[in-house]
Design an enzyme around this catalytic site. Structure first.
Site, short mmCIF file in Angstrom:
data_model
loop_
_atom_site.label_atom_id
_atom_site.label_comp_id
_atom_site.label_asym_id
_atom_site.label_seq_id
_atom_site.Cartn_x
_atom_site.Cartn_y
_atom_site.Cartn_z
CB CYS A 75 -6.63 -9.15 3.78
SG CYS A 75 -7.28 -7.56 4.17
N GLY A 227 -1.42 -4.47 -1.63
CA GLY A 227 -1.17 -3.65 -2.82
C GLY A 227 0.01 -2.71 -2.62
#
Ligand code: ZDP
Length: 283
Positions: A75, A227
């Site tokens: 993350c 991302g």
């Protein structure tokens, strides 16, 4: 049960942080994570992150549960928050401090910078289909600019793993994408056996892109660090962007560099403490 927690956010991607330094096992269960992340019945967050003891050559270990209780490998926004959290726990004010953090995606190193931002060495991207994983192309091939059918529409996608899976597609206008409708279709598409995070990218200039994301296990979020890294890698592979590129997300901007010399991806962005408190579990 009472649980001490802190809450941090990085570009509006918000996380509950748990001081888990004295146990190898996360202090809360996935069921409790779901409840705590709920924005009406709990604290409200996109995920919950544990600061666990380090392994042999590392300072700490990080684990994370998504708001649906599933466990991703990594993350990006979360590790910037974790670096700030650890510095707060240790009472460290020193800048340019680098931590070595074990994650399910390997060693990741965040550095606290003088301007309050955190720069993270996110490691190297993986591109082979078997590493994503995806069945879109043969296991030892790369999925770059490949056709994928979703909702009776053909999308050109590129798949990149930053430890966790990402499917990137370049669009004319990212604001026009109906994320709520199309996101879950990408996430659970049969070509992604571990599901996927999906990024819709609009190129503004070769060093500036706009991104909207549908996250695996969390849905629409204001930002996604892994991302943004995966999207710049995809942009370079498709000759759409420079190796040094700003990614504008709904929650703000991240600076990403895919370094040519050693293939590593560097991510720089903010992280901030917002709440400290005690949570009373009911499950
Ligand atoms: O891979 C996944 O299941 C993601 N939902 C994990 C979280 C990624 C995150 N948004 C990021 O910043 O990399 C926190």
């Amino acid at each position: 049960m009472e649980i001490e927690f802190s809450k941090y956010q990085g570009l509006g991607n918000d996380f509950i942080l748990i001081d888990n330094r004295h146990s190898e096992k996360p202090l809360i269960t996935p069921e409790q994570a779901i409840e705590m992340c709920d924005r009406h019945f709990g604290i409200g967050a996109d995920g919950i992150i544990f600061a666990l003891p380090g392994q042999k050559d590392t300072d700490y270990s990080m684990r994370i549960f998504n708001s649906d209780g599933s466990e991703p490998e990594m993350c990006g926004n979360g590790i910037r928050c974790l670096a700030k959290f650890i510095a707060d726990l240790e009472g460290i004010e020193e800048v340019n401090k680098t931590y070595r953090i074990d994650t399910l995606a390997g060693l990741i190193s965040p550095t606290l910078q003088t301007n309050g931002e955190v720069k993270v060495d996110m490691g190297t991207p993986s591109l082979l289909a078997q590493e994503i994983p995806t069945t879109l192309v043969d296991p030892s091939e790369k999925a770059i600019n490949q056709s994928l059918n979703v909702e009776d529409q053909t999308w050109l996608v590129t798949c990149v793993s930053m430890g966790n899976p990402h499917c990137i597609t370049f669009v004319e206008d990212s604001d026009q994408i109906d994320l709520e409708k199309i996101g879950p279709k990408f996430e659970c598409h049969e070509v992604f056996p571990q599901k996927t995070n999906t990024e819709f990218i609009q190129m503004v200039k070769s060093d500036y892109m706009k991104m909207r994301v549908w996250e695996r296990g969390a849905g629409i979020t204001l930002a996604c660090g892994t991302g943004a890294c995966a999207s710049v890698v995809a942009g370079v592979l498709n000759e759409k962007c420079d190796r040094l590129c700003t990614v504008e997300l709904p929650g703000g901007c991240l600076k990403i560099e895919w370094r040519e010399s050693d293939n590593r991806v560097l991510m720089t962005g903010p992280a901030k403490r917002v709440i400290r408190g005690t949570y009373f579990t009911s499950v």
